[in-house]
Design an enzyme around this catalytic site. Structure first.
Site, short mmCIF file in Angstrom:
data_model
loop_
_atom_site.label_atom_id
_atom_site.label_comp_id
_atom_site.label_asym_id
_atom_site.label_seq_id
_atom_site.Cartn_x
_atom_site.Cartn_y
_atom_site.Cartn_z
N HIS A 159 25.25 52.38 -44.08
CA HIS A 159 25.27 51.78 -42.75
C HIS A 159 24.80 52.87 -41.79
O HIS A 159 24.94 54.07 -42.09
CB HIS A 159 26.69 51.34 -42.36
CG HIS A 159 27.22 50.23 -43.24
ND1 HIS A 159 28.26 50.42 -44.10
CD2 HIS A 159 26.83 48.94 -43.36
CE1 HIS A 159 28.50 49.28 -44.75
NE2 HIS A 159 27.65 48.37 -44.31
N ASP A 219 27.53 55.22 -41.31
CA ASP A 219 27.87 56.08 -42.46
C ASP A 219 27.02 57.34 -42.36
O ASP A 219 27.46 58.44 -42.70
CB ASP A 219 27.51 55.42 -43.81
CG ASP A 219 28.33 54.17 -44.12
OD1 ASP A 219 29.53 54.17 -43.81
OD2 ASP A 219 27.76 53.21 -44.68
#
Ligand code: GLO
Ligand code: MG
Length: 345
Positions: free
Chosen positions: A50, A53
């Site tokens: 993501h 992330d």
């Protein structure tokens, strides 16, 4: 096990802590660096991300800072010999996406969602992947009367067009899911994803990602979804996992509930040459909540092992014998042949 062309991938969220809506985590959180090291040890080749992330707290950072952090992460991945498969904008956590992201009724929220997606593309560019995955988590409604579904199609197209214009090399893979967290989602199946691709400014750069559990939740066979997307040359990524019928999204290890269904997904991948253009086999799987820390990575190791065994099973399936049974419309024996092949008898 099969000598094969496949390359494997998972995301940091797949080493999860076991929290669910009814109880807290059952395992302590682990650092990103630890997760990356495990990925390598388990024989995986790439990580999916993501945007946050890759760049934590992305909403509170400047564009320059985001690019800098993404480039640093890329260096770290290079050091480990790990590729970034894709980056996905996480459009379901922020207070700005409570009632949807691209399809929110509030223009300020829609603007936030698009701007966040453009930043996600900047992260992807710094991490040298051209693939953006859109899991359209909150693009749907809790009650039909709260949104205009016709307008929402235009909003989705507008958002995708903005992304395509932001970077001419980016490809967008839509990950359909019929429900959860929404009551009903606007892009529930691969057919919907490919249809909306055609409304965008550059349909060639809009494709799909199939997740086994999502197809099952839509009442469909993931193997048929794979064949359908491949017929259009549009299967650009894959989230293999399993799901026991129509309930919450379970993200079980691949083949855990339905070995035969998994076999048919692998057969579909084999016959379409999935992976030959560098597409990855990703496992969007989670450990069972009761899993102890010392068994924490088993779902990832086991999913990959099962996949490779099923590649062997697909390659050793007696196609000639099956053809004779099919020509004779002897589906009874064809059925038994598949079962005995899978049982190894
Ligand atoms: C949830 C989805 C989710 C996505 C991930 C990447 O149901 O499967 O895990 O795959 O956020 O976009
Ligand atoms: Mg997924």
């Amino acid at each position: 096990m099969a000598k094969n062309r496949y390359q494997f991938c998972f995301g940091p969220w797949n080493i999860s802590e076991g929290g669910d809506p009814y109880g807290p985590p059952t395992r302590p959180a682990q650092s990103f660096d630890w997760k990356l090291a495990q990925l390598k040890k388990l024989g995986y080749d790439a990580m999916m991300f993501h945007d946050d992330d890759a760049v934590p707290d992305i909403d509170n950072k400047s564009d320059a800072q985001i690019r800098k952090e993404a480039r640093e992460l890329k260096k770290q991945l290079d050091g480990e010999g790990i590729a970034a498969e894709m980056v996905a904008p996480r459009l379901w956590f922020s207070p700005m996406t409570i009632d949807g992201a691209y399809t929110s009724n509030d223009p300020k929220c829609r603007k936030y969602a698009i701007e966040r997606s453009l930043r996600c593309i900047d992260v992807a560019r710094a991490m040298e992947t051209d693939l953006i995955v859109l899991w359209l988590a909150r693009e749907g409604s809790y009650l039909r009367e709260s949104k205009n579904a016709r307008k929402c199609v235009d909003y989705l197209v507008e958002a995708i067009d903005r992304m395509l214009a932001h970077d001419k090399s980016v490809r967008i893979a839509i990950e359909p899911k019929p429900n959860e967290p929404m009551d009903v989602a606007y892009i529930p199946t691969i057919g919907h994803a490919l249809a909306i691709a055609n409304l965008t400014a550059d349909p060639k750069r809009v494709g799909a990602l199939i997740e086994s559990a999502h197809a099952i939740l839509a009442g469909l066979d993931p193997a048929d979804e794979i064949d359908f997307a491949c017929a259009f040359g549009k299967l650009w990524s894959l989230h293999l996992n399993d799901q026991n019928g129509l309930k919450f999204d379970q993200d079980k290890p691949f083949a855990s509930s339905n070995l035969r269904g998994a076999f048919n997904q692998v057969r579909a991948l084999e016959r379409n040459g999935y992976g030959k253009k560098g597409e990855y086999v990703c496992f969007d799987v989670h450990p069972f909540r009761p899993t102890k820390v010392e068994h924490w990575l088993k779902h990832l190791d086991n999913s990959r092992r099962t996949f490779l065994h099923l590649v062997d099973k697909a390659r050793t399936f007696d196609e000639a014998k099956a053809k004779v049974l099919i020509a004779d419309r002897n589906y009874q024996d064809l059925d038994q042949m598949v079962l005995e092949h899978l049982m190894g008898v």
